[in-house]
Scaffold this motif. Structure first.
Motif, PDB file in Angstrom:
ATOM      1  N   UNK A   1       0.835  -1.199   0.000  1.00  0.00           N
ATOM      2  CA  UNK A   1       0.000   0.000   0.000  1.00  0.00           C
ATOM      3  C   UNK A   1       0.872   1.252   0.000  1.00  0.00           C
ATOM      4  N   UNK A   2       0.236   2.365  -0.339  1.00  0.00           N
ATOM      5  CA  UNK A   2       0.903   3.681  -0.316  1.00  0.00           C
ATOM      6  C   UNK A   2       2.228   3.675  -1.075  1.00  0.00           C
ATOM      7  N   UNK A   3       2.206   3.166  -2.291  1.00  0.00           N
ATOM      8  CA  UNK A   3       3.428   3.096  -3.103  1.00  0.00           C
ATOM      9  C   UNK A   3       3.728   4.476  -3.669  1.00  0.00           C
ATOM     10  N   UNK A   4       4.966   4.923  -3.470  1.00  0.00           N
ATOM     11  CA  UNK A   4       5.427   6.176  -4.062  1.00  0.00           C
ATOM     12  C   UNK A   4       6.770   5.962  -4.733  1.00  0.00           C
ATOM     13  N   UNK A   5       6.981   6.704  -5.804  1.00  0.00           N
ATOM     14  CA  UNK A   5       8.246   6.677  -6.525  1.00  0.00           C
ATOM     15  C   UNK A   5       8.837   8.081  -6.449  1.00  0.00           C
ATOM     16  N   UNK A   6      10.003   8.191  -5.845  1.00  0.00           N
ATOM     17  CA  UNK A   6      10.701   9.471  -5.756  1.00  0.00           C
ATOM     18  C   UNK A   6      11.766   9.505  -6.844  1.00  0.00           C
ATOM     19  N   UNK A   7      11.620  10.435  -7.779  1.00  0.00           N
ATOM     20  CA  UNK A   7      12.576  10.594  -8.868  1.00  0.00           C
ATOM     21  C   UNK A   7      13.657  11.558  -8.387  1.00  0.00           C
ATOM     22  N   UNK A   8      14.852  11.016  -8.169  1.00  0.00           N
ATOM     23  CA  UNK A   8      15.963  11.798  -7.619  1.00  0.00           C
ATOM     24  C   UNK A   8      16.981  12.191  -8.687  1.00  0.00           C
ATOM     25  N   UNK A   9      16.701  11.861  -9.944  1.00  0.00           N
ATOM     26  CA  UNK A   9      17.696  12.045 -11.011  1.00  0.00           C
ATOM     27  C   UNK A   9      18.193  13.474 -11.161  1.00  0.00           C
ATOM     28  N   UNK A  10      17.340  14.446 -10.915  1.00  0.00           N
ATOM     29  CA  UNK A  10      17.732  15.844 -11.114  1.00  0.00           C
ATOM     30  C   UNK A  10      18.305  16.495  -9.857  1.00  0.00           C
ATOM     31  N   UNK A  11      18.354  15.748  -8.752  1.00  0.00           N
ATOM     32  CA  UNK A  11      18.842  16.321  -7.501  1.00  0.00           C
ATOM     33  C   UNK A  11      20.345  16.136  -7.370  1.00  0.00           C
ATOM     34  N   UNK A  12      20.994  17.180  -6.942  1.00  0.00           N
ATOM     35  CA  UNK A  12      22.428  17.115  -6.700  1.00  0.00           C
ATOM     36  C   UNK A  12      22.708  16.209  -5.514  1.00  0.00           C
ATOM     37  N   UNK A  13      23.737  15.419  -5.587  1.00  0.00           N
ATOM     38  CA  UNK A  13      24.177  14.545  -4.501  1.00  0.00           C
ATOM     39  C   UNK A  13      23.191  13.444  -4.133  1.00  0.00           C
ATOM     40  N   UNK A  14      22.271  13.114  -5.025  1.00  0.00           N
ATOM     41  CA  UNK A  14      21.336  12.020  -4.754  1.00  0.00           C
ATOM     42  C   UNK A  14      22.096  10.704  -4.805  1.00  0.00           C
ATOM     43  N   UNK A  15      21.710   9.780  -3.952  1.00  0.00           N
ATOM     44  CA  UNK A  15      22.398   8.501  -3.855  1.00  0.00           C
ATOM     45  C   UNK A  15      21.927   7.486  -4.894  1.00  0.00           C
ATOM     46  N   UNK A  16      20.837   7.774  -5.584  1.00  0.00           N
ATOM     47  CA  UNK A  16      20.276   6.864  -6.579  1.00  0.00           C
ATOM     48  C   UNK A  16      19.407   7.676  -7.534  1.00  0.00           C
ATOM     49  N   UNK A  17      18.956   7.042  -8.604  1.00  0.00           N
ATOM     50  CA  UNK A  17      18.018   7.699  -9.517  1.00  0.00           C
ATOM     51  C   UNK A  17      16.612   7.719  -8.934  1.00  0.00           C
ATOM     52  N   UNK A  18      16.251   6.632  -8.223  1.00  0.00           N
ATOM     53  CA  UNK A  18      14.910   6.506  -7.662  1.00  0.00           C
ATOM     54  C   UNK A  18      14.952   5.903  -6.272  1.00  0.00           C
ATOM     55  N   UNK A  19      14.028   6.340  -5.429  1.00  0.00           N
ATOM     56  CA  UNK A  19      13.623   5.624  -4.229  1.00  0.00           C
ATOM     57  C   UNK A  19      12.198   5.160  -4.520  1.00  0.00           C
ATOM     58  N   UNK A  20      11.924   3.894  -4.290  1.00  0.00           N
ATOM     59  CA  UNK A  20      10.564   3.377  -4.406  1.00  0.00           C
ATOM     60  C   UNK A  20      10.185   2.883  -3.019  1.00  0.00           C
ATOM     61  N   UNK A  21       9.094   3.419  -2.490  1.00  0.00           N
ATOM     62  CA  UNK A  21       8.711   3.186  -1.096  1.00  0.00           C
ATOM     63  C   UNK A  21       7.290   2.643  -1.037  1.00  0.00           C
ATOM     64  N   UNK A  22       7.079   1.675  -0.138  1.00  0.00           N
ATOM     65  CA  UNK A  22       5.721   1.184   0.078  1.00  0.00           C
ATOM     66  C   UNK A  22       5.546   0.802   1.541  1.00  0.00           C
ATOM     67  N   UNK A  23       4.289   0.551   1.903  1.00  0.00           N
ATOM     68  CA  UNK A  23       3.952   0.127   3.261  1.00  0.00           C
ATOM     69  C   UNK A  23       3.374  -1.272   3.238  1.00  0.00           C
ATOM     70  N   UNK A  24       3.569  -1.968   4.348  1.00  0.00           N
ATOM     71  CA  UNK A  24       3.000  -3.305   4.547  1.00  0.00           C
ATOM     72  C   UNK A  24       2.294  -3.318   5.890  1.00  0.00           C
ATOM     73  N   UNK A  25       1.334  -4.218   6.027  1.00  0.00           N
ATOM     74  CA  UNK A  25       0.551  -4.248   7.260  1.00  0.00           C
ATOM     75  C   UNK A  25       1.094  -5.214   8.306  1.00  0.00           C
ATOM     76  N   UNK A  26       2.081  -6.058   7.919  1.00  0.00           N
ATOM     77  CA  UNK A  26       2.656  -7.009   8.878  1.00  0.00           C
ATOM     78  C   UNK A  26       4.075  -7.358   8.464  1.00  0.00           C
ATOM     79  N   UNK A  27       4.812  -7.957   9.401  1.00  0.00           N
ATOM     80  CA  UNK A  27       6.174  -8.373   9.061  1.00  0.00           C
ATOM     81  C   UNK A  27       6.169  -9.487   8.005  1.00  0.00           C
ATOM     82  N   UNK A  28       5.146 -10.314   8.020  1.00  0.00           N
ATOM     83  CA  UNK A  28       5.022 -11.367   7.015  1.00  0.00           C
ATOM     84  C   UNK A  28       4.821 -10.753   5.630  1.00  0.00           C
ATOM     85  N   UNK A  29       4.011  -9.709   5.550  1.00  0.00           N
ATOM     86  CA  UNK A  29       3.794  -9.060   4.259  1.00  0.00           C
ATOM     87  C   UNK A  29       5.054  -8.336   3.789  1.00  0.00           C
TER      88      UNK A  29
END
Length: 128
Positions: free
Chosen positions: A27-55
């Protein structure tokens, strides 16, 4: 400046990561495009949420399987599998974060990279 081919590869990889997340109902999937940012550690961060440790584990495995199947890549490094609150999969140009909901709110990565272009992925767009 990175070459166009590398950018296309990281764009495709971010899309494949999202597909892996969607396969396990992240759930709550977001894609952060870091390509144009100075000193970014990657081109993208992709983040999501889970409801349990199993998930969290199921989502992380799904991402790894999708990426390996479609691109042949394995993560350069993984972190957090033992505590199962936040798993990080580092594909160098794309860094994946799978959080338990409360941990995600605590770390607030989207706020840390506030200058990034943020894409919010709709919940049920996985049917491809």
């Amino acid at each position: 400046m990175k070459s166009t081919l590398v950018r296309q590869d990281s764009d495709r990889l971010a899309d494949v990561v999202v597909r892996g997340m969607q396969e396990k109902k992240a759930s709550d999937i977001v894609v952060l495009d870091l390509k144009e940012l100075k000193n970014a550690v990657a081109d993208y961060f992709v983040i999501c949420s889970a409801s349990s440790d199993t998930q969290i584990e199921a989502i992380a495995r799904s991402i790894e399987e999708e990426v390996e199947k479609l691109t042949g890549q394995n993560p350069w490094q993984t972190e957090g599998r033992t505590n199962r609150e936040w798993v990080l999969l580092d594909y160098v140009d794309v860094v994946v974060h799978v959080f338990l909901r409360d941990r995600r709110q605590f770390y607030a990565l989207e706020e840390l990279w506030g200058d990034a272009e943020i894409t919010y992925v709709e919940e049920e767009t996985a049917a491809r």
